[in-house]
Write a protein that holds these residues in place. Sequence first.
Motif, short mmCIF file in Angstrom:
data_model
loop_
_atom_site.label_atom_id
_atom_site.label_comp_id
_atom_site.label_asym_id
_atom_site.label_seq_id
_atom_site.Cartn_x
_atom_site.Cartn_y
_atom_site.Cartn_z
N ALA A 151 0.81 -1.16 -0.14
CA ALA A 151 -0.07 0.02 0.02
C ALA A 151 0.85 1.37 0.07
CB ALA A 151 -1.09 -0.01 1.18
N GLU A 152 2.15 0.98 0.31
CA GLU A 152 3.09 2.26 0.45
C GLU A 152 2.84 3.51 -0.80
OE1 GLU A 152 6.26 4.95 0.36
OE2 GLU A 152 5.98 3.38 -0.83
N PRO A 153 2.87 2.98 -1.85
CA PRO A 153 2.87 4.07 -2.82
C PRO A 153 1.60 4.68 -3.13
CG PRO A 153 3.65 1.85 -3.85
CD PRO A 153 3.18 1.69 -2.70
N HIS A 154 0.51 4.27 -2.31
CA HIS A 154 -0.83 4.99 -2.51
C HIS A 154 -1.16 5.40 -1.11
CE1 HIS A 154 -1.17 2.77 -6.16
NE2 HIS A 154 -1.05 1.78 -5.69
N MET A 155 -0.52 5.94 -0.01
CA MET A 155 -0.47 6.01 1.09
C MET A 155 -0.88 7.77 1.29
SD MET A 155 -0.78 3.53 3.41
CE MET A 155 0.04 4.09 5.18
N GLN A 156 -0.10 8.48 0.34
CA GLN A 156 -0.21 9.93 0.02
C GLN A 156 -1.05 10.33 -0.76
OE1 GLN A 156 1.18 11.39 2.84
NE2 GLN A 156 1.99 9.46 3.50
N ARG A 157 -2.25 9.68 -1.28
CA ARG A 157 -3.05 10.17 -2.35
C ARG A 157 -4.28 10.86 -2.00
NH1 ARG A 157 -3.83 5.35 -6.55
NH2 ARG A 157 -4.81 7.10 -7.31
N GLY A 158 -4.38 11.21 -0.92
CA GLY A 158 -5.40 11.99 -0.30
C GLY A 158 -6.58 11.02 0.22
N LYS A 159 -6.31 9.62 0.29
CA LYS A 159 -7.34 8.62 0.81
C LYS A 159 -6.61 8.28 2.04
CE LYS A 159 -9.88 9.56 -2.82
NZ LYS A 159 -10.08 8.58 -3.84
N THR A 160 -7.42 7.96 3.26
CA THR A 160 -6.98 7.19 4.36
C THR A 160 -7.14 5.74 4.30
OG1 THR A 160 -7.70 9.29 5.43
CG2 THR A 160 -7.21 7.20 6.74
N ILE A 161 -6.23 5.20 4.44
CA ILE A 161 -5.94 3.66 4.39
C ILE A 161 -5.73 3.03 5.78
CG2 ILE A 161 -4.75 1.66 3.51
CD1 ILE A 161 -3.74 3.29 1.12
N HIS A 162 -6.76 2.15 6.21
CA HIS A 162 -6.96 1.79 7.51
C HIS A 162 -6.53 0.43 7.42
CE1 HIS A 162 -9.56 5.32 8.62
NE2 HIS A 162 -10.01 5.13 7.58
N PHE A 163 -5.59 0.15 8.50
CA PHE A 163 -5.19 -1.22 8.72
C PHE A 163 -5.63 -1.94 10.06
CE2 PHE A 163 -2.06 0.66 5.76
CZ PHE A 163 -1.90 -0.33 4.95
N SER A 164 -6.13 -3.24 9.89
CA SER A 164 -6.58 -3.83 11.15
C SER A 164 -6.22 -5.31 10.98
CB SER A 164 -7.99 -3.78 11.25
OG SER A 164 -8.93 -4.40 10.07
N ALA A 165 -5.64 -6.18 12.00
CA ALA A 165 -5.26 -7.22 11.84
C ALA A 165 -5.80 -7.94 13.33
CB ALA A 165 -3.92 -7.65 12.01
N GLU A 166 -6.50 -9.11 13.08
CA GLU A 166 -7.00 -10.02 14.27
C GLU A 166 -6.94 -11.30 13.89
OE1 GLU A 166 -11.77 -9.38 13.58
OE2 GLU A 166 -10.58 -7.95 15.25
N PRO A 167 -6.81 -12.31 15.02
CA PRO A 167 -6.80 -13.68 14.76
C PRO A 167 -8.11 -14.33 14.65
CG PRO A 167 -6.22 -13.31 16.94
CD PRO A 167 -6.28 -11.90 16.26
N GLY A 168 -8.39 -15.11 13.82
CA GLY A 168 -9.71 -15.91 14.06
C GLY A 168 -9.61 -16.79 15.21
#
Length: 471
Positions: free
Chosen positions: A291-308
């Motif tokens: 996602a790094e190339p698109h992090m500064q394109r005016g949209k917020t990228i939210h990441f979440s991680a959780e085990p099943g």
Amino acid sequence: MPESNVGIWRGQERSSWIRLRTLILLRWVAIAGQVGAITAAQQMYHLQIELLLCYLAIGISVAVNVSAMFLFPENKRLSEFENFLMVLYDLLQLAFLLYLTGGLNNPFALLLLAPVTISANVLGLRAALIVGGTAILLVTLLAQFNLPLRTAEGFILRVPDIFIFGNWAAIIIAAVFMGAYSFRINSEMQTMSEALSATHMALSREQKLTDLGGVVAAAAHELGTPLATIKLTSSELIEELEDQPELREDAELIREQADRCRDILRDMGRAGKDDLHLRQAPLSAVLREAAEPHMQRGKTIHFSAEPGEGADPQQPAILRLPEVIHGLRNLIQNAVDFAEANVWVEMTWTDDEIRVRIIDDGHGFPTQVIGRIGDPFVRRRSGQPEAHDTQDNTDRPGYEGMGLGLFIAKTLLERSGATLSFFNGLDPYKTVPIRPDQSGAIVQLVWPRSKIDAQQGEFALPLGANRPIKA
């Protein structure tokens, strides 16, 4: 060829140009068959045929073939327009021979389908339609206008009118069906070939970037100690006087470390380094890298991680495969392109699988193409006005205008073992719970853990120290 003749074909040419010698060989076969059929009709069945006109038509084909063999080199490849002229000539020549030999009463009238099928396979749509339309017109004319076949006693050989109509209808239907079928199949094969070529180029580019990152990291790792030593000894030398003999040892150390740096750079250039730690990373690290190339394109990228449920809470380390990184990057790019303000990248894992969902808050996939997402050159993404698809989006790097982004992503990720699903957040038939604000497009990826896990399964990496570089 004059520009006026070429202009009507521009934009219609297909990539499979045909060698002139191939068509010459096929025409020799046709000429041999025509001569054999006329000779058998006259010698064996004693039919009265306009031999002079028949052999004149065949002689023109012989002259065209011989001239082409001497005037053009063996590796001459025909352009779209030249192919069209060759096929059209063969169609007209065959129709003229049928006119001289009974028209649709002649069972060889079925050979009119050959130029139609060839044109559908090797020519563009416009040229194929012209050849097909000409064939239909010629068949219609031959049903009414022809020189009848006569026996030696002068009797006319003809079939009942109902069979003439049946032959006419059969040839017309066959021409339309075979032409459309051949054109469609060939177009899809060419489209897929071009798309796979673009995919291969994308994967090669990502592989080079990955290799370059590994080399840079290895350089920083290997050169860190000698460069630090050089800096330290240089600082000491600055504080001391040049004529003090005790600094001789430091000067020798500087030279030794400089030589070591030189040797490392030389060995890296020759052999590179297989750093086991650069070939794997935590799941979230790989997704953030994608996602790094698109992090500064005016949209917020939210990441979440959780085990099943029942899974190890520790995040799995996965293989840093170029196809995975590039495929995820394309999917995230697509989400950022059409999101209103937010993109969510959600990661979950169990003991058996790793699941990633990429969600945006845009308009979602249009229902009319959602079943074809992942096919090459499917371009429409949302139900927004047409201008949305044709504007100059300078913030859309990559394959803008080609419609290959999702195809490349799907192809590369499936190559790594992933299964992809495309649906919308507002889809009432969705099987996964989605938050109300996540109303846009959703891409879900599921890997069997054994396919991508770097620490367990069939592709797990061996543990241990990095192997040293060998010159």
